[in-house]
Scaffold this motif. Structure first.
Motif, mmCIF file in Angstrom:
data_model
loop_
_atom_site.group_PDB
_atom_site.id
_atom_site.type_symbol
_atom_site.label_atom_id
_atom_site.label_comp_id
_atom_site.label_asym_id
_atom_site.label_seq_id
_atom_site.Cartn_x
_atom_site.Cartn_y
_atom_site.Cartn_z
ATOM 1 N N SER A 149 -35.742 17.138 133.456
ATOM 2 C CA SER A 149 -36.999 16.709 132.822
ATOM 3 C C SER A 149 -38.113 16.678 133.864
ATOM 4 C CB SER A 149 -36.828 15.317 132.197
ATOM 5 O OG SER A 149 -38.043 14.850 131.648
ATOM 6 N N GLU A 208 -32.662 11.592 125.271
ATOM 7 C CA GLU A 208 -32.407 12.911 124.689
ATOM 8 C C GLU A 208 -32.522 12.853 123.165
ATOM 9 O OE1 GLU A 208 -28.584 14.185 125.902
ATOM 10 O OE2 GLU A 208 -29.124 14.471 128.018
ATOM 11 N N ARG A 209 -33.005 13.958 122.578
ATOM 12 C CA ARG A 209 -33.050 14.116 121.128
ATOM 13 C C ARG A 209 -32.465 15.468 120.765
ATOM 14 N NH1 ARG A 209 -38.819 13.468 118.676
ATOM 15 N NH2 ARG A 209 -37.664 14.312 116.910
ATOM 16 N N ASP A 210 -31.448 15.450 119.905
ATOM 17 C CA ASP A 210 -30.881 16.714 119.438
ATOM 18 C C ASP A 210 -30.842 16.780 117.917
ATOM 19 O OD1 ASP A 210 -28.943 14.866 118.963
ATOM 20 O OD2 ASP A 210 -27.343 15.895 120.058
ATOM 21 N N ARG A 216 -33.466 15.982 114.253
ATOM 22 C CA ARG A 216 -34.786 15.621 113.739
ATOM 23 C C ARG A 216 -34.672 15.337 112.234
ATOM 24 N NH1 ARG A 216 -35.674 21.323 114.303
ATOM 25 N NH2 ARG A 216 -35.979 22.328 112.272
ATOM 26 N N ASP A 248 -32.623 21.915 118.905
ATOM 27 C CA ASP A 248 -32.405 22.151 120.332
ATOM 28 C C ASP A 248 -32.616 20.855 121.098
ATOM 29 O OD1 ASP A 248 -31.887 24.798 119.844
ATOM 30 O OD2 ASP A 248 -33.972 25.429 120.200
ATOM 31 N N LEU A 249 -31.783 20.647 122.124
ATOM 32 C CA LEU A 249 -31.871 19.419 122.910
ATOM 33 C C LEU A 249 -33.256 19.289 123.543
ATOM 34 C CD1 LEU A 249 -30.412 16.943 124.137
ATOM 35 C CD2 LEU A 249 -29.838 18.407 126.080
ATOM 36 N N MET A 250 -33.862 18.131 123.373
ATOM 37 C CA MET A 250 -35.165 17.864 123.959
ATOM 38 C C MET A 250 -35.086 16.549 124.744
ATOM 39 S SD MET A 250 -38.899 17.721 122.124
ATOM 40 C CE MET A 250 -38.494 16.347 121.063
ATOM 41 N N VAL A 251 -35.539 16.572 125.991
ATOM 42 C CA VAL A 251 -35.546 15.379 126.833
ATOM 43 C C VAL A 251 -36.954 14.801 126.825
ATOM 44 C CG1 VAL A 251 -35.102 14.447 129.123
ATOM 45 C CG2 VAL A 251 -33.724 16.348 128.270
ATOM 46 N N GLU A 252 -37.069 13.551 126.426
ATOM 47 C CA GLU A 252 -38.368 12.890 126.330
ATOM 48 C C GLU A 252 -38.496 11.831 127.416
ATOM 49 O OE1 GLU A 252 -39.482 12.999 121.608
ATOM 50 O OE2 GLU A 252 -38.206 11.367 122.314
#
Length: 446
Positions: A74, A125-127, A129, A160-164
């Protein structure tokens, strides 16, 4: 647990597993490096106010040698440049320190600070929605309520994996002078922040007030003789902390004794040898970093020329002293003229407290084995760093005749310096910041 003989070979047989090379821009110069408690994440901060987090790759059957490699996880902008209108001063966005909090759930938390403001960041992490909202379309536009004829239940769909990275707390307006240290307490609820003259105690949940626990500012600033250079909490005792000064002294304080810890519990100072006193003595004795050992029994301090290990039960002198670059003592005059004598080098322990590491010039870094008293000089540079190749020891020639593999003191590049280093808390993996380049080394895998 590795036997010492195996661990020793690992410490002195390092191979490069990752290097991050960037064009030299002032904003890209790395200003802090820090592993998290597990060692699986590595955070760096730079002069541009950015934080870059690297994650360690897990070993797989397809890539058996990938274990140990760190890849970008990130990147986010932690601080922006600001302006203090009351004092007409620009506040740099440069990240001075990063400190991880112990992981309590799936998310990770870290503290980052510039000269004035400390921020608590959540990295998650968000995978999945949510889809199927009633009041808005899939593209986010609001729907006409009068055209809604049925009730839909939103569902979670894979993505898709998203790192916030999101700021959860901002701790501001508590320091008049530049913050040089932050340290998370062992209770995991409070932390210290230190500037040149004061140390504050914060609670992680409270942003609008802090407690001033050390204040060395004199009534008349002309009487000021020393400043605070670093501070750290004890790793096990939440009531104990230390802070170092520009006079080369360390004070250990106990918050149980008084709310304001102006009176220290212990005072660590090594008597100066009168025969070696010079114009530069006070400058080179200033402590740039202090670190407790993981056991809490010892602490380590770094001054300009040496690293010292102190037993908390013995205040009058260090139990170990390691010369980092004693060959520079004859060069102090030129180092004073180019301001290098004011460089602030950091130091770090390995996971078992059996070895220590610190940086030097010419992209050299030094490692010391506390048990055998062996030491080694290694170089982090793109010219001699090939992936998986063992680093060759470097030697500095101080006499007239120079051997083949040695480098002369006069040939050292003082613009190339390693100020920031970090050691994995459990393994022989180290991170070295050489100006704007990050190198990660690990013990050689046969």
């Amino acid at each position: 647990m590795l036997a010492w003989s195996k661990e020793l070979s690992g410490i002195f047989r390092l191979s490069l597993i990752m290097q991050l090379l960037c064009p030299l821009f002032a904003a890209d110069i790395i200003s802090t490096v820090e592993f998290n408690y597990s060692g699986d994440l590595l955070a760096t901060g730079d002069k541009g106010g950015r934080v870059v987090i690297f994650q360690r790759e897990q070993e797989s059957k397809n890539r058996p040698l990938s274990r140990g490699e760190y890849n970008v996880y990130s990147t986010f902008q932690s601080h922006e440049p600001e302006f203090d209108y009351l004092k007409s001063l620009e506040i740099e966005e440069k990240i001075n320190k990063i400190r991880w909090l112990p992981q309590q759930n799936a998310a990770h938390f870290l503290l980052s600070t510039n000269d004035k403001t400390i921020k608590l960041w959540k990295i998650s992490e968000r995978d999945k929605r949510a889809e199927g909202y009633n009041l808005k379309d899939e593209d986010g536009r609001l729907r006409d309520p009068f055209r809604i004829t049925s009730l839909r239940v939103p569902v979670l769909m894979p993505m898709d994996l998203m790192v916030e990275a999101s700021p959860r707390r901002i701790f501001a307006n508590a320091h008049t002078y530049h913050i040089n240290s932050i340290s998370v307490n062992s209770d995991h609820e409070t932390y210290l922040s230190a500037d040149d003259l004061r140390i504050n105690l914060w609670h992680l949940e409270i942003t609008d007030r802090s407690f001033n626990i050390v204040d060395i500012k004199p009534a008349n600033m002309e009487e000021l003789t020393e400043v605070i250079t670093a501070a750290e909490c004890h790793p096990h005792q939440c009531n104990v902390f230390v802070y170092s000064s520009s006079k080369g002294t360390i004070r250990l304080c106990d918050m149980r004794a008084a709310a304001l810890c102006d009176r220290h519990s212990k005072f660590f100072e090594e008597p100066e040898d009168p025969s070696s006193r010079s114009f530069f003595s006070e400058i080179i004795s200033s402590i740039s970093d202090v670190k407790f050992s993981h056991s809490g029994r010892y602490m380590m301090t770094r001054d300009y020329l040496s690293v010292k290990v102190w037993d908390l039960n013995m205040e009058n002198r260090p139990v170990e002293t390691y010369q980092v670059h004693e060959y520079l003592r004859s060069k102090l005059c030129s180092l004073y003229e180019n301001d290098c004598i004011f460089d602030k080098f950091e130091c770090c322990w390995n996971g078992s407290d059996s070895a220590i590491m610190t940086g030097s010039y010419n992209n050299f870094f030094r490692m010391f084995d506390r048990n055998t008293r062996r030491d080694i000089t290694l170089e982090a540079s793109r010219e001699n760093s090939k992936p998986r190749a063992i680093l060759k020891p470097r030697k500095v020639c101080t006499s007239g005749k120079r051997k083949k593999d040695e480098i002369s003191v006069d040939s050292l590049d003082f613009n190339k310096k390693i100020l920031h280093t970090a050691w994995h808390p459990k393994e022989n993996v180290i991170a070295v910041a050489a100006t704007n380049n990050l190198y990660i080394f690990q013990d050689k895998i046969n």
